[in-house]
Design a protein around this motif. Structure first.
Motif, PDB file in Angstrom:
ATOM      1  N   SER A  39      18.030  15.654   3.643  1.00 36.24           N
ATOM      2  CA  SER A  39      18.558  14.385   4.151  1.00 36.24           C
ATOM      3  C   SER A  39      17.745  13.890   5.341  1.00 36.24           C
ATOM      4  O   SER A  39      17.519  12.683   5.488  1.00 36.24           O
ATOM      5  N   ASN A  40      17.302  14.802   6.182  1.00 40.27           N
ATOM      6  CA  ASN A  40      16.461  14.406   7.314  1.00 40.27           C
ATOM      7  C   ASN A  40      15.122  13.864   6.835  1.00 40.27           C
ATOM      8  O   ASN A  40      14.558  12.960   7.441  1.00 40.27           O
ATOM      9  N   PHE A  41      14.604  14.403   5.732  1.00 41.06           N
ATOM     10  CA  PHE A  41      13.366  13.890   5.151  1.00 41.06           C
ATOM     11  C   PHE A  41      13.557  12.450   4.685  1.00 41.06           C
ATOM     12  O   PHE A  41      12.734  11.581   4.955  1.00 41.06           O
ATOM     13  N   VAL A  42      14.663  12.177   4.027  1.00 43.14           N
ATOM     14  CA  VAL A  42      14.969  10.813   3.586  1.00 43.14           C
ATOM     15  C   VAL A  42      15.162   9.904   4.801  1.00 43.14           C
ATOM     16  O   VAL A  42      14.781   8.731   4.776  1.00 43.14           O
ATOM     17  N   SER A  43      15.719  10.426   5.872  1.00 37.63           N
ATOM     18  CA  SER A  43      15.927   9.640   7.090  1.00 37.63           C
ATOM     19  C   SER A  43      14.617   9.142   7.697  1.00 37.63           C
ATOM     20  O   SER A  43      14.600   8.134   8.390  1.00 37.63           O
ATOM     21  N   ILE A  44      13.527   9.842   7.439  1.00 32.59           N
ATOM     22  CA  ILE A  44      12.219   9.372   7.915  1.00 32.59           C
ATOM     23  C   ILE A  44      11.929   7.997   7.357  1.00 32.59           C
ATOM     24  O   ILE A  44      11.493   7.092   8.078  1.00 32.59           O
ATOM     25  N   PHE A  45      12.194   7.805   6.068  1.00 31.05           N
ATOM     26  CA  PHE A  45      11.929   6.512   5.433  1.00 31.05           C
ATOM     27  C   PHE A  45      12.883   5.433   5.935  1.00 31.05           C
ATOM     28  O   PHE A  45      12.492   4.278   6.101  1.00 31.05           O
ATOM     29  N   MET A  91       0.846  -1.175   0.000  1.00 31.35           N
ATOM     30  CA  MET A  91       0.000   0.000   0.000  1.00 31.35           C
ATOM     31  C   MET A  91       0.894   1.241   0.000  1.00 31.35           C
ATOM     32  O   MET A  91       1.750   1.402   0.869  1.00 31.35           O
ATOM     33  N   PRO A  92       0.717   2.128  -0.960  1.00 30.23           N
ATOM     34  CA  PRO A  92       1.548   3.340  -1.014  1.00 30.23           C
ATOM     35  C   PRO A  92       1.171   4.338   0.075  1.00 30.23           C
ATOM     36  O   PRO A  92       0.013   4.415   0.482  1.00 30.23           O
ATOM     37  N   MET A  93       2.170   5.077   0.521  1.00 28.00           N
ATOM     38  CA  MET A  93       1.918   6.143   1.492  1.00 28.00           C
ATOM     39  C   MET A  93       1.361   7.350   0.751  1.00 28.00           C
ATOM     40  O   MET A  93       1.912   7.762  -0.261  1.00 28.00           O
ATOM     41  N   LYS A  94       0.279   7.898   1.262  1.00 28.42           N
ATOM     42  CA  LYS A  94      -0.327   9.065   0.639  1.00 28.42           C
ATOM     43  C   LYS A  94      -0.038  10.345   1.411  1.00 28.42           C
ATOM     44  O   LYS A  94      -0.128  11.432   0.866  1.00 28.42           O
ATOM     45  N   ARG A  95       0.322  10.187   2.671  1.00 28.44           N
ATOM     46  CA  ARG A  95       0.567  11.359   3.508  1.00 28.44           C
ATOM     47  C   ARG A  95       1.591  11.000   4.573  1.00 28.44           C
ATOM     48  O   ARG A  95       1.570   9.901   5.121  1.00 28.44           O
ATOM     49  N   ILE A  96       2.466  11.936   4.871  1.00 24.32           N
ATOM     50  CA  ILE A  96       3.460  11.760   5.928  1.00 24.32           C
ATOM     51  C   ILE A  96       3.274  12.890   6.927  1.00 24.32           C
ATOM     52  O   ILE A  96       3.303  14.071   6.558  1.00 24.32           O
ATOM     53  N   SER A 105      10.152  20.122  13.517  1.00 21.44           N
ATOM     54  CA  SER A 105       9.279  20.185  14.683  1.00 21.44           C
ATOM     55  C   SER A 105       7.899  19.671  14.295  1.00 21.44           C
ATOM     56  O   SER A 105       7.275  18.934  15.050  1.00 21.44           O
ATOM     57  N   GLU A 106       7.446  20.028  13.090  1.00 21.66           N
ATOM     58  CA  GLU A 106       6.203  19.495  12.516  1.00 21.66           C
ATOM     59  C   GLU A 106       6.377  19.408  11.011  1.00 21.66           C
ATOM     60  O   GLU A 106       6.947  20.296  10.392  1.00 21.66           O
ATOM     61  N   LEU A 107       5.861  18.332  10.434  1.00 21.71           N
ATOM     62  CA  LEU A 107       5.928  18.141   8.985  1.00 21.71           C
ATOM     63  C   LEU A 107       4.673  17.411   8.547  1.00 21.71           C
ATOM     64  O   LEU A 107       4.304  16.397   9.139  1.00 21.71           O
ATOM     65  N   ASP A 108       4.014  17.926   7.532  1.00 21.83           N
ATOM     66  CA  ASP A 108       2.810  17.293   6.981  1.00 21.83           C
ATOM     67  C   ASP A 108       2.914  17.388   5.463  1.00 21.83           C
ATOM     68  O   ASP A 108       2.828  18.481   4.894  1.00 21.83           O
ATOM     69  N   VAL A 109       3.145  16.250   4.800  1.00 21.69           N
ATOM     70  CA  VAL A 109       3.392  16.230   3.360  1.00 21.69           C
ATOM     71  C   VAL A 109       2.422  15.269   2.681  1.00 21.69           C
ATOM     72  O   VAL A 109       2.307  14.113   3.091  1.00 21.69           O
ATOM     73  N   GLU A 110       1.728  15.760   1.658  1.00 19.42           N
ATOM     74  CA  GLU A 110       0.882  14.911   0.820  1.00 19.42           C
ATOM     75  C   GLU A 110       1.768  14.310  -0.265  1.00 19.42           C
ATOM     76  O   GLU A 110       2.530  15.014  -0.915  1.00 19.42           O
ATOM     77  N   GLN A 111       1.690  13.005  -0.452  1.00 22.56           N
ATOM     78  CA  GLN A 111       2.482  12.301  -1.459  1.00 22.56           C
ATOM     79  C   GLN A 111       1.663  12.084  -2.715  1.00 22.56           C
ATOM     80  O   GLN A 111       0.444  11.985  -2.663  1.00 22.56           O
ATOM     81  N   SER A 112       2.339  12.000  -3.846  1.00 23.41           N
ATOM     82  CA  SER A 112       1.691  11.666  -5.113  1.00 23.41           C
ATOM     83  C   SER A 112       2.498  10.543  -5.760  1.00 23.41           C
ATOM     84  O   SER A 112       3.410   9.991  -5.153  1.00 23.41           O
TER      85      SER A 112
END
Length: 59
Positions: free
Chosen positions: A36-42, A1-6, A15-22
């Motif tokens: 790089s920190n964004f990639v570290s989430i995955f 199942m693909p991630m649609k939102r992070i 401190s806060e991050l809300d990203v809609e994925q496509s």
């Protein structure tokens, strides 16, 4: 199942991050913007799936 939102709170430089994925996403930004920190989430999510949350946090 693909991630649609992070949604992330208190992770490295975010401190806060809300990203809609496509279907296709590109991460761009200036130096020290948190790419790089964004990639570290995955990577962290992968570590949770493979090692469990306690070990992922310790790593």
């Amino acid at each position: 199942m693909p991630m649609k939102r992070i949604v992330v709170a208190n992770f490295k430089s975010f401190s806060e991050l809300d990203v809609e994925q496509s279907a296709f996403n590109v991460v761009i930004g200036s130096n020290a913007a948190g790419k790089s920190n964004f990639v570290s989430i995955f990577k962290f999510l992968r570590d949770i799936a493979k090692q469990g949350i306690v070990n992922a946090i310790a790593m």
